[in-house]
Design a protein around this motif. Structure first.
Motif, PDB file in Angstrom:
ATOM      1  N   UNK A 132      31.309  73.638  41.743  1.00 52.51           N
ATOM      2  CA  UNK A 132      30.941  72.790  40.607  1.00 52.51           C
ATOM      3  C   UNK A 132      32.110  71.965  40.090  1.00 52.51           C
ATOM      4  N   UNK A 133      33.326  72.477  40.269  1.00 52.63           N
ATOM      5  CA  UNK A 133      34.500  71.756  39.755  1.00 52.63           C
ATOM      6  C   UNK A 133      35.412  71.264  40.871  1.00 52.63           C
ATOM      7  N   UNK A 134      35.087  71.589  42.117  1.00 52.22           N
ATOM      8  CA  UNK A 134      35.920  71.179  43.241  1.00 52.22           C
ATOM      9  C   UNK A 134      35.870  69.666  43.439  1.00 52.22           C
ATOM     10  N   UNK A 135      37.027  69.061  43.684  1.00 54.12           N
ATOM     11  CA  UNK A 135      37.092  67.635  44.017  1.00 54.12           C
ATOM     12  C   UNK A 135      36.780  67.499  45.508  1.00 54.12           C
ATOM     13  N   UNK A 154      42.626  71.541  47.183  1.00 55.04           N
ATOM     14  CA  UNK A 154      42.322  71.412  45.763  1.00 55.04           C
ATOM     15  C   UNK A 154      43.570  70.977  45.009  1.00 55.04           C
ATOM     16  N   UNK A 155      43.322  70.232  43.952  1.00 55.31           N
ATOM     17  CA  UNK A 155      44.421  69.616  43.206  1.00 55.31           C
ATOM     18  C   UNK A 155      44.479  70.122  41.770  1.00 55.31           C
ATOM     19  N   UNK A 156      44.003  71.365  41.555  1.00 55.68           N
ATOM     20  CA  UNK A 156      43.940  71.887  40.193  1.00 55.68           C
ATOM     21  C   UNK A 156      44.958  72.982  39.928  1.00 55.68           C
ATOM     22  N   UNK A 157      45.932  73.144  40.816  1.00 54.50           N
ATOM     23  CA  UNK A 157      47.012  74.098  40.579  1.00 54.50           C
ATOM     24  C   UNK A 157      48.224  73.346  40.048  1.00 54.50           C
ATOM     25  N   UNK A 158      48.774  73.848  38.950  1.00 55.63           N
ATOM     26  CA  UNK A 158      49.883  73.150  38.329  1.00 55.63           C
ATOM     27  C   UNK A 158      51.121  73.136  39.215  1.00 55.63           C
ATOM     28  N   UNK A 159      51.359  74.218  39.939  1.00 53.56           N
ATOM     29  CA  UNK A 159      52.598  74.347  40.703  1.00 53.56           C
ATOM     30  C   UNK A 159      52.675  73.388  41.884  1.00 53.56           C
ATOM     31  N   UNK A 160      51.538  73.151  42.555  1.00 54.93           N
ATOM     32  CA  UNK A 160      51.557  72.337  43.770  1.00 54.93           C
ATOM     33  C   UNK A 160      50.131  72.000  44.186  1.00 54.93           C
ATOM     34  N   UNK A 161      49.974  70.967  45.023  1.00 55.90           N
ATOM     35  CA  UNK A 161      48.705  70.756  45.690  1.00 55.90           C
ATOM     36  C   UNK A 161      48.458  71.911  46.642  1.00 55.90           C
ATOM     37  N   UNK A 162      47.206  72.278  46.844  1.00 61.16           N
ATOM     38  CA  UNK A 162      46.931  73.502  47.600  1.00 61.16           C
ATOM     39  C   UNK A 162      45.880  73.268  48.675  1.00 61.16           C
ATOM     40  N   UNK A 163      46.202  73.692  49.890  1.00 61.03           N
ATOM     41  CA  UNK A 163      45.246  73.673  50.995  1.00 61.03           C
ATOM     42  C   UNK A 163      44.653  75.070  51.091  1.00 61.03           C
ATOM     43  N   UNK A 164      43.384  75.176  50.714  1.00 67.40           N
ATOM     44  CA  UNK A 164      42.750  76.497  50.658  1.00 67.40           C
ATOM     45  C   UNK A 164      42.388  77.004  52.044  1.00 67.40           C
ATOM     46  N   UNK A 165      41.894  76.121  52.895  1.00 67.57           N
ATOM     47  CA  UNK A 165      41.529  76.546  54.248  1.00 67.57           C
ATOM     48  C   UNK A 165      41.495  75.354  55.185  1.00 67.57           C
ATOM     49  N   UNK A 166      41.876  75.618  56.428  1.00 68.34           N
ATOM     50  CA  UNK A 166      41.892  74.627  57.497  1.00 68.34           C
ATOM     51  C   UNK A 166      41.405  75.332  58.753  1.00 68.34           C
ATOM     52  N   UNK A 167      40.362  74.796  59.359  1.00 72.01           N
ATOM     53  CA  UNK A 167      39.807  75.455  60.529  1.00 72.01           C
ATOM     54  C   UNK A 167      39.303  74.467  61.572  1.00 72.01           C
ATOM     55  N   UNK A 168      39.459  74.846  62.827  1.00 75.22           N
ATOM     56  CA  UNK A 168      38.924  74.084  63.954  1.00 75.22           C
ATOM     57  C   UNK A 168      38.207  75.077  64.863  1.00 75.22           C
ATOM     58  N   UNK A 169      36.999  74.756  65.275  1.00 80.39           N
ATOM     59  CA  UNK A 169      36.236  75.677  66.112  1.00 80.39           C
ATOM     60  C   UNK A 169      36.923  75.835  67.466  1.00 80.39           C
ATOM     61  N   UNK A 170      36.658  76.966  68.095  1.00 77.81           N
ATOM     62  CA  UNK A 170      37.382  77.347  69.308  1.00 77.81           C
ATOM     63  C   UNK A 170      37.366  76.260  70.384  1.00 77.81           C
ATOM     64  N   UNK A 171      36.199  75.661  70.619  1.00 75.76           N
ATOM     65  CA  UNK A 171      36.079  74.711  71.739  1.00 75.76           C
ATOM     66  C   UNK A 171      36.838  73.416  71.497  1.00 75.76           C
TER      67      UNK A 171
END
Length: 308
Positions: free
Chosen positions: A206-209, A230-247
């Protein structure tokens, strides 16, 4: 010392945030906990605050905090535990209650035992000798990585021929990101399958950009990778998850998504981007992040106890 214990409520979020930032200062040298993160934890749908949260006070001061949740609907239960160094007994009192509750929740799921996980900084405020005596042991290590970003250097990358990146703006795209997450993380340590609605709650949809969420596709394979930031952490920009399927691994899509995120954060005025990675990740993620200039900020161990 005498301690007063009670469950947490939403109105305690600010005090809990202050405690966690005090722990941050001791463990990593600076505060990095945001109020909205604590509030989101307290509002988790799989948390009954009356039974799954604990606060310990000494002379009116909050000195320890615990939270328990259950994503697996089976034997796996997770807990958070924070205590100030001089109040180890308060930490033990919380652990007593949390272990009992963890076993109760696992048994209510039909499991014969509880497998409980706790993430702790590798140099934590909790005396780890105390939990070792209780049968806890380290089963995994994670690194929190960070990298400086600069709008003059971190430019939007050129997308190779046959590859397309798109922002996740449509509802159908959100569903695709969920499917890609389930597929690309299925073999990861401690992965817990999540239905679409559960996953939306996990990522605070609901609040995710959603403009900071991208899907990578190829002409041959279609949608094969994603990055959720996500850009809602004061300390730094944050990459919550990064994924690529096996193939689709080995095509450079992870690096492309990563560079795209660096550029987006730099354009928004951020000077640092961070993420967390399993040091035993078998997909090559630690090496990918190292090649892209990400360095260790601090390390976190996963401790496990099997109850009873």
């Amino acid at each position: 010392m005498h301690y007063t214990l009670r469950p947490a409520g939403l109105t305690d979020a600010a005090a809990i945030t202050d405690l966690l930032n005090e722990v941050d200062r001791i463990e990593i040298g600076r505060p990095e906990t945001d109020l909205h993160t604590v509030e989101a934890d307290l509002k988790r749908p799989d948390v009954d605050l009356e039974r799954d949260s604990w606060l310990a006070f000494h002379d009116g001061r909050l000195v320890a905090y615990g939270l328990l949740w259950d994503e697996s609907a089976g034997e796996r239960v997770d807990i958070d535990h924070y205590v100030l160094p001089e109040h180890q007994h308060a930490g033990q009192l919380l652990l007593d209650a949390m272990e009992v509750r963890a076993l109760d929740r696992a048994r209510s799921n039909g499991a014969a035992r509880a497998v409980v996980h706790l993430h702790l900084n590798t140099e934590p405020t909790l005396d780890t000798g105390l939990i070792e005596k209780r049968g806890w042991s380290v089963v995994r290590r994670y690194h929190v990585l960070r990298r400086p970003v600069d709008p003059a250097v971190d430019l939007v990358p050129e997308v190779p021929s046959g590859v397309r990146l798109r922002s996740c703006v449509e509802e159908a795209d959100r569903s695709r990101v969920h499917a890609l997450y389930q597929s690309s993380f299925a073999e990861h340590f401690d992965f817990q399958p999540r239905g679409y609605e559960q996953w939306l709650q996990d990522v605070d949809a609901d609040v995710l950009d959603w403009s900071l969420v991208w899907i990578a596709a190829t002409e041959e394979l279609g949608d094969v990778g994603f990055l959720l930031a996500r850009n809602d952490r004061e300390a730094m920009g944050w990459i919550r998850s990064l994924g690529v399927v096996r193939e689709a691994r080995g095509l450079g899509l992870g690096g492309l998504l990563l560079r795209n995120a660096f550029a987006a954060f730099a354009a928004r005025g951020r000077d640092t981007v961070g993420l967390g990675v399993d040091t035993s990740n078998a997909t090559g993620a630690p090496a990918l992040y190292a090649r892209h200039g990400m360095a260790v900020h601090f390390a976190v161990d996963t401790w496990e106890a099997v109850l009873p």
